[in-house]
Design a protein around this motif. Structure first.
Motif, PDB file in Angstrom:
ATOM      1  N   ARG A  30       0.846  -1.190   0.000  1.00 41.46           N
ATOM      2  CA  ARG A  30       0.000   0.000   0.000  1.00 41.46           C
ATOM      3  C   ARG A  30       0.887   1.247   0.000  1.00 41.46           C
ATOM      4  O   ARG A  30       2.003   1.239   0.538  1.00 41.46           O
ATOM      5  N   HIS A  31       0.382   2.319  -0.580  1.00 38.34           N
ATOM      6  CA  HIS A  31       1.123   3.585  -0.610  1.00 38.34           C
ATOM      7  C   HIS A  31       1.396   4.101   0.799  1.00 38.34           C
ATOM      8  O   HIS A  31       0.732   3.738   1.776  1.00 38.34           O
TER       9      HIS A  31
ATOM     10  N   SER B  15       0.175   1.762  -9.385  1.00 38.43           N
ATOM     11  CA  SER B  15      -1.031   2.550  -9.667  1.00 38.43           C
ATOM     12  C   SER B  15      -0.608   3.929 -10.179  1.00 38.43           C
ATOM     13  O   SER B  15       0.420   4.467  -9.755  1.00 38.43           O
TER      14      SER B  15
ATOM     15  N   THR C 278       1.044   6.742  -5.074  1.00 41.43           N
ATOM     16  CA  THR C 278       1.671   5.449  -5.344  1.00 41.43           C
ATOM     17  C   THR C 278       2.960   5.615  -6.145  1.00 41.43           C
ATOM     18  O   THR C 278       3.939   4.911  -5.904  1.00 41.43           O
TER      19      THR C 278
ATOM     20  N   ALA D 183      -5.050  -0.190 -11.516  1.00 41.30           N
ATOM     21  CA  ALA D 183      -4.771  -0.472 -10.105  1.00 41.30           C
ATOM     22  C   ALA D 183      -5.002   0.726  -9.186  1.00 41.30           C
ATOM     23  O   ALA D 183      -4.497   0.756  -8.074  1.00 41.30           O
ATOM     24  N   PHE D 184      -5.790   1.709  -9.633  1.00 42.48           N
ATOM     25  CA  PHE D 184      -6.048   2.886  -8.789  1.00 42.48           C
ATOM     26  C   PHE D 184      -7.033   2.547  -7.674  1.00 42.48           C
ATOM     27  O   PHE D 184      -7.660   1.481  -7.663  1.00 42.48           O
ATOM     28  N   GLU D 185      -7.167   3.473  -6.718  1.00 47.11           N
ATOM     29  CA  GLU D 185      -8.003   3.214  -5.550  1.00 47.11           C
ATOM     30  C   GLU D 185      -9.485   3.184  -5.909  1.00 47.11           C
ATOM     31  O   GLU D 185      -9.934   3.841  -6.853  1.00 47.11           O
TER      32      GLU D 185
ATOM     33  N   LEU E  46       3.131  -5.083  -6.569  1.00 43.02           N
ATOM     34  CA  LEU E  46       2.133  -4.093  -6.964  1.00 43.02           C
ATOM     35  C   LEU E  46       2.025  -3.033  -5.876  1.00 43.02           C
ATOM     36  O   LEU E  46       1.692  -3.345  -4.733  1.00 43.02           O
TER      37      LEU E  46
ATOM     38  N   SER F 164      -0.128  -0.172  -4.647  1.00 41.38           N
ATOM     39  CA  SER F 164      -1.507   0.234  -4.902  1.00 41.38           C
ATOM     40  C   SER F 164      -2.114   0.852  -3.636  1.00 41.38           C
ATOM     41  O   SER F 164      -1.432   1.600  -2.929  1.00 41.38           O
ATOM     42  N   HIS F 165      -3.362   0.520  -3.336  1.00 39.39           N
ATOM     43  CA  HIS F 165      -4.148   1.233  -2.324  1.00 39.39           C
ATOM     44  C   HIS F 165      -4.849   0.261  -1.386  1.00 39.39           C
ATOM     45  O   HIS F 165      -5.100  -0.896  -1.738  1.00 39.39           O
TER      46      HIS F 165
END
Length: 290
Positions: free
Chosen positions: A45-46, A104, A109, A131-133, A220, A222-223
């Motif tokens: 996660r970011h 993402s 990210t 792959a965005f939130e 990955l 991502s969020h």
């Protein structure tokens, strides 16, 4: 935790101590890495973002001050460096042989992944616009609730700031766009649409796993909600509001690791680990909320 696939979905069939509890008419999936090729996914996660901090004040304060595409905070920059060191130093263990980093396209990210890319010299880094939130990139009027979709970073902005491979979907005006029939009219993706998008990416991962002739590891960045949705899809939980299911909490820079075998079975190796963060690199009273 090991999950095996059958027509009715996924069933827990082993525990972390390797005590076998087979699902009916089903043998336990082996956790042996020397088994047939597997796709290992490292979800990150970011780091803490501007909007995450607003959420710690109040919901109203968040709504009044949130940004459509927020950067990470100074604390988030420390977290990003910490997770990059953790991943680099752990390459002889669960995180070995990372061959690609997928990111993402959001600012937070891209900023989080940058130290990871610098640590993993020679590893391909690719922007994945799927792959965005959950919710997307949007501005929302705090009083009326009116939503306007944002464009996201333009191709020139991404190219100037980051050494990532960019797909054609990142254009001169941005990357965030929807079909007129879906979220375009309201500018914001619904949770159900986000879950569907996560399930589609999970299916892509399953297809890749089935095609491998040798094991492969992809990271990955991502969020929180989106990583949780991918995990629930991989474990056969889906997103059905009519029945209870499984949900995953994912903290800032938390690392989760799963293997997907060619037969679709999933081996869960790590979930929501923030062991790389020192006590001064997170907000202890709020760790579960950001």
């Amino acid at each position: 935790v090991i999950w095996g696939q059958e027509k009715r979905g996924f069933h827990l069939i082993c525990d972390l101590n390797n005590n076998l509890t087979p699902a009916p008419e089903q043998a336990c999936v082996s956790s042996d890495r020397s088994a047939p090729p597997a796709l290992r996914l490292v979800f990150i996660r970011h780091a803490e973002s501007h909007n995450n901090v607003l959420n710690l004040v109040s919901t109203d304060y968040y709504r009044e001050n949130r940004l459509a595409d927020p950067p990470i905070t100074p604390l988030g920059q420390e977290q990003a460096r910490a997770v990059a060191r953790f991943i680099s130093e752990s390459r002889s263990g669960l995180l070995q042989h990372i061959s690609e980093i997928h990111v993402s396209p959001t600012l937070r990210t891209l900023q989080t992944a940058q130290p990871i890319v610098h640590q993993l010299v020679g590893v391909k880094a690719i922007v994945d616009v799927s792959a965005f939130e959950v919710g997307g990139v949007y501005d929302q009027d705090a009083r009326t609730g009116a939503v306007i979709a944002g464009p996201g970073l333009a191709r020139a902005e991404m190219s100037a700031g980051y050494a990532y491979e960019l797909p054609d979907a990142v254009t001169s005006t941005g990357w965030y766009a929807f079909d007129e029939a879906s979220a375009a009219a309201k500018g914001k993706e619904s949770r159900a649409e986000g879950a569907t998008r996560a399930a589609a990416l999970a299916d892509r991962y399953r297809q890749l796993a089935a095609s491998l002739t040798e094991s492969k590891t992809i990271a990955l960045v991502s969020h929180g909600d989106f990583i949780g949705a991918i995990l629930t899809s991989l474990l056969g939980q889906g997103c059905d509001p009519a029945r209870p299911g499984v949900a995953f909490k994912v903290y800032n820079t938390a690392v989760s690791v799963v293997d997907i075998r060619a037969d679709g079975s999933v081996l869960v190796l790590m979930v929501n680990s923030v062991s790389h963060l020192e006590s001064n690199q997170y907000r202890p009273a709020h760790l579960g909320r950001v």
